[in-house]
Design a protein around this motif. Structure first.
Motif, PDB file in Angstrom:
ATOM      1  N   MET A 191       0.830  -1.201   0.000  1.00  0.00           N
ATOM      2  CA  MET A 191       0.000   0.000   0.000  1.00  0.00           C
ATOM      3  C   MET A 191       0.869   1.258   0.000  1.00  0.00           C
ATOM      4  SD  MET A 191      -3.000   1.075   2.723  1.00  0.00           S
ATOM      5  CE  MET A 191      -3.685  -0.586   2.630  1.00  0.00           C
ATOM      6  N   LYS A 192       1.928   1.225   0.820  1.00  0.00           N
ATOM      7  CA  LYS A 192       2.851   2.355   0.905  1.00  0.00           C
ATOM      8  C   LYS A 192       3.559   2.567  -0.428  1.00  0.00           C
ATOM      9  CE  LYS A 192       5.035   5.293   3.725  1.00  0.00           C
ATOM     10  NZ  LYS A 192       4.348   6.325   4.518  1.00  0.00           N
ATOM     11  N   LYS A 193       4.002   1.482  -1.032  1.00  0.00           N
ATOM     12  CA  LYS A 193       4.710   1.544  -2.307  1.00  0.00           C
ATOM     13  C   LYS A 193       3.807   2.122  -3.402  1.00  0.00           C
ATOM     14  CE  LYS A 193       7.260  -1.341  -5.610  1.00  0.00           C
ATOM     15  NZ  LYS A 193       7.737  -2.709  -5.933  1.00  0.00           N
ATOM     16  N   LYS A 194       2.577   1.664  -3.437  1.00  0.00           N
ATOM     17  CA  LYS A 194       1.621   2.141  -4.439  1.00  0.00           C
ATOM     18  C   LYS A 194       1.371   3.638  -4.262  1.00  0.00           C
ATOM     19  CE  LYS A 194      -3.006   1.181  -6.259  1.00  0.00           C
ATOM     20  NZ  LYS A 194      -4.236   0.347  -6.095  1.00  0.00           N
ATOM     21  N   GLY A 195       1.220   4.064  -3.003  1.00  0.00           N
ATOM     22  CA  GLY A 195       0.976   5.474  -2.726  1.00  0.00           C
ATOM     23  C   GLY A 195       2.150   6.358  -3.129  1.00  0.00           C
ATOM     24  N   LEU A 196       3.372   5.855  -2.898  1.00  0.00           N
ATOM     25  CA  LEU A 196       4.568   6.614  -3.267  1.00  0.00           C
ATOM     26  C   LEU A 196       4.686   6.770  -4.781  1.00  0.00           C
ATOM     27  CD1 LEU A 196       7.370   5.361  -0.834  1.00  0.00           C
ATOM     28  CD2 LEU A 196       6.505   7.684  -1.064  1.00  0.00           C
ATOM     29  N   VAL A 197       4.404   5.693  -5.493  1.00  0.00           N
ATOM     30  CA  VAL A 197       4.468   5.736  -6.960  1.00  0.00           C
ATOM     31  C   VAL A 197       3.484   6.777  -7.491  1.00  0.00           C
ATOM     32  CG1 VAL A 197       3.947   4.465  -9.080  1.00  0.00           C
ATOM     33  CG2 VAL A 197       5.295   3.379  -7.279  1.00  0.00           C
ATOM     34  N   LYS A 198       2.284   6.768  -6.949  1.00  0.00           N
ATOM     35  CA  LYS A 198       1.249   7.722  -7.381  1.00  0.00           C
ATOM     36  C   LYS A 198       1.680   9.154  -7.084  1.00  0.00           C
ATOM     37  CE  LYS A 198      -3.714   8.624  -7.001  1.00  0.00           C
ATOM     38  NZ  LYS A 198      -4.987   8.211  -6.352  1.00  0.00           N
ATOM     39  N   ALA A 199       2.275   9.370  -5.895  1.00  0.00           N
ATOM     40  CA  ALA A 199       2.711  10.709  -5.506  1.00  0.00           C
ATOM     41  C   ALA A 199       3.821  11.214  -6.421  1.00  0.00           C
ATOM     42  CB  ALA A 199       3.190  10.699  -4.055  1.00  0.00           C
ATOM     43  N   VAL A 200       4.802  10.354  -6.709  1.00  0.00           N
ATOM     44  CA  VAL A 200       5.924  10.753  -7.560  1.00  0.00           C
ATOM     45  C   VAL A 200       5.446  11.046  -8.982  1.00  0.00           C
ATOM     46  CG1 VAL A 200       8.102  10.014  -8.594  1.00  0.00           C
ATOM     47  CG2 VAL A 200       7.648   9.518  -6.194  1.00  0.00           C
ATOM     48  N   GLN A 201       4.528  10.236  -9.475  1.00  0.00           N
ATOM     49  CA  GLN A 201       3.980  10.483 -10.816  1.00  0.00           C
ATOM     50  C   GLN A 201       3.269  11.833 -10.869  1.00  0.00           C
ATOM     51  OE1 GLN A 201       1.621   6.909 -11.300  1.00  0.00           O
ATOM     52  NE2 GLN A 201       3.253   5.862 -12.431  1.00  0.00           N
ATOM     53  N   GLY A 202       2.594  12.168  -9.772  1.00  0.00           N
ATOM     54  CA  GLY A 202       1.921  13.464  -9.692  1.00  0.00           C
ATOM     55  C   GLY A 202       2.922  14.616  -9.718  1.00  0.00           C
ATOM     56  N   PHE A 203       4.048  14.456  -9.027  1.00  0.00           N
ATOM     57  CA  PHE A 203       5.076  15.499  -9.012  1.00  0.00           C
ATOM     58  C   PHE A 203       5.765  15.626 -10.367  1.00  0.00           C
ATOM     59  CE2 PHE A 203       5.198  14.792  -4.259  1.00  0.00           C
ATOM     60  CZ  PHE A 203       4.665  16.043  -3.946  1.00  0.00           C
ATOM     61  N   LEU A 204       5.921  14.503 -11.068  1.00  0.00           N
ATOM     62  CA  LEU A 204       6.499  14.553 -12.411  1.00  0.00           C
ATOM     63  C   LEU A 204       5.587  15.327 -13.362  1.00  0.00           C
ATOM     64  CD1 LEU A 204       7.992  10.960 -12.782  1.00  0.00           C
ATOM     65  CD2 LEU A 204       9.258  13.113 -12.942  1.00  0.00           C
ATOM     66  N   ALA A 205       4.280  15.119 -13.196  1.00  0.00           N
ATOM     67  CA  ALA A 205       3.312  15.866 -14.008  1.00  0.00           C
ATOM     68  C   ALA A 205       3.393  17.358 -13.680  1.00  0.00           C
ATOM     69  CB  ALA A 205       1.898  15.346 -13.745  1.00  0.00           C
ATOM     70  N   GLN A 206       3.641  17.664 -12.402  1.00  0.00           N
ATOM     71  CA  GLN A 206       3.791  19.055 -11.985  1.00  0.00           C
ATOM     72  C   GLN A 206       5.053  19.670 -12.576  1.00  0.00           C
ATOM     73  OE1 GLN A 206       3.514  19.574  -7.734  1.00  0.00           O
ATOM     74  NE2 GLN A 206       3.801  21.783  -7.831  1.00  0.00           N
ATOM     75  N   CYS A 207       6.105  18.864 -12.676  1.00  0.00           N
ATOM     76  CA  CYS A 207       7.344  19.327 -13.312  1.00  0.00           C
ATOM     77  C   CYS A 207       7.074  19.741 -14.751  1.00  0.00           C
ATOM     78  CB  CYS A 207       8.411  18.228 -13.287  1.00  0.00           C
ATOM     79  SG  CYS A 207       9.178  17.953 -11.679  1.00  0.00           S
ATOM     80  N   ASP A 208       6.329  18.896 -15.467  1.00  0.00           N
ATOM     81  CA  ASP A 208       5.991  19.190 -16.868  1.00  0.00           C
ATOM     82  C   ASP A 208       5.191  20.489 -16.966  1.00  0.00           C
ATOM     83  OD1 ASP A 208       7.253  16.895 -17.707  1.00  0.00           O
ATOM     84  OD2 ASP A 208       5.420  15.684 -17.760  1.00  0.00           O
ATOM     85  N   LYS A 209       4.271  20.671 -16.027  1.00  0.00           N
ATOM     86  CA  LYS A 209       3.419  21.862 -16.038  1.00  0.00           C
ATOM     87  C   LYS A 209       4.237  23.129 -15.777  1.00  0.00           C
ATOM     88  CE  LYS A 209      -0.743  23.763 -13.834  1.00  0.00           C
ATOM     89  NZ  LYS A 209      -1.772  23.549 -12.779  1.00  0.00           N
TER      90      LYS A 209
END
Length: 230
Positions: A191-209
């Motif tokens: 559960m922790k691993k899944k949550g971290l992956v989702k969070a990092v993907q969100g930050f990568l999208a923010q980087c693009d923005k």
């Protein structure tokens, strides 16, 4: 019936004489007793930012006191299982001196070791996210004209470089997470691993923005400079 057997379904009733010696607690602080197995834990909770303590605050305190992770906890008060983590304790009728019960299983030492690795990675995510947030704030400042126009192009290029560095760090973190092999029965880790992956993907999208915002503002400056040159 089970809750009665443990004797944890009601609040303490202080005698008048004893009550006179009790120092009144602050509105955002409460002490409760939670029975876990044969052990009773007295926990003093203080709400965040002046707010009343929530069920989440109690859950975090129980994790620290017992080693039982939040997802594995079943917190019981007056025979009812409490689930709404963001609700205040007072909304459940929990007052100073109340007794509760918790049921739950501790993680194995092996799973705790894996959780520690994930928590260390989580700290790296938070640190990189703060750097990205700072870049975003500086970009907003530039857009609002908080820097002389002739200095903005250079400042934007530096911000763009910092965003790229943050994106690289997030990609490395994703690789770290992916390299962790978590057994199927380590539910908290998964559960922790899944949550971290989702969070990092969100930050990568923010980087693009943010990069798009930098490019857009830089293009506007260059267009204005060309217009002035003509």
């Amino acid at each position: 019936m089970l809750a009665r057997a443990f004797g944890v379904t009601s609040c303490f009733t202080a005698a008048p004489l004893a009550a006179a010696n009790v120092v009144a607690m602050a509105d955002n602080t409460i002490t409760v007793t939670v029975a876990y197995g044969t052990t009773k834990h007295s926990l003093t909770l203080t709400g965040q930012d002046g707010k009343e303590p929530s069920l989440k605050d109690l859950s975090e305190a129980l994790t620290e006191a017992t080693g039982v992770p939040a997802p594995s906890q079943k917190i019981i008060f007056k025979g009812k299982s409490l689930k709404e983590m963001d609700e205040t304790l007072s909304s459940f009728g929990i007052k100073q001196g109340c007794k509760l019960m918790m049921i739950g299983k501790r993680n194995s030492p092996e799973e705790e070791a894996e959780l520690k690795k994930l928590k260390d990675i989580e700290k790296s995510v938070e640190q990189t996210a703060k750097k990205l947030e700072k870049v975003d704030g500086e970009l907003t400042g530039l857009k609002n004209g908080f820097l002389a126009k002739d200095l903005q192009a250079e400042a934007l290029n530096k911000l763009d470089q910092r965003v790229k560095v943050a994106a690289e760090q997030f990609m490395k973190i994703l690789e770290q997470i992916d390299a962790l092999s978590v057994p199927e029965n380590f539910s908290d880790c998964r559960m922790k691993k899944k949550g971290l992956v989702k969070a990092v993907q969100g930050f990568l999208a923010q980087c693009d923005k943010i990069e798009a915002g930098i490019s857009d503002h830089l293009a506007k400056i260059q267009t204005k400079n060309l217009a002035l040159a003509e």
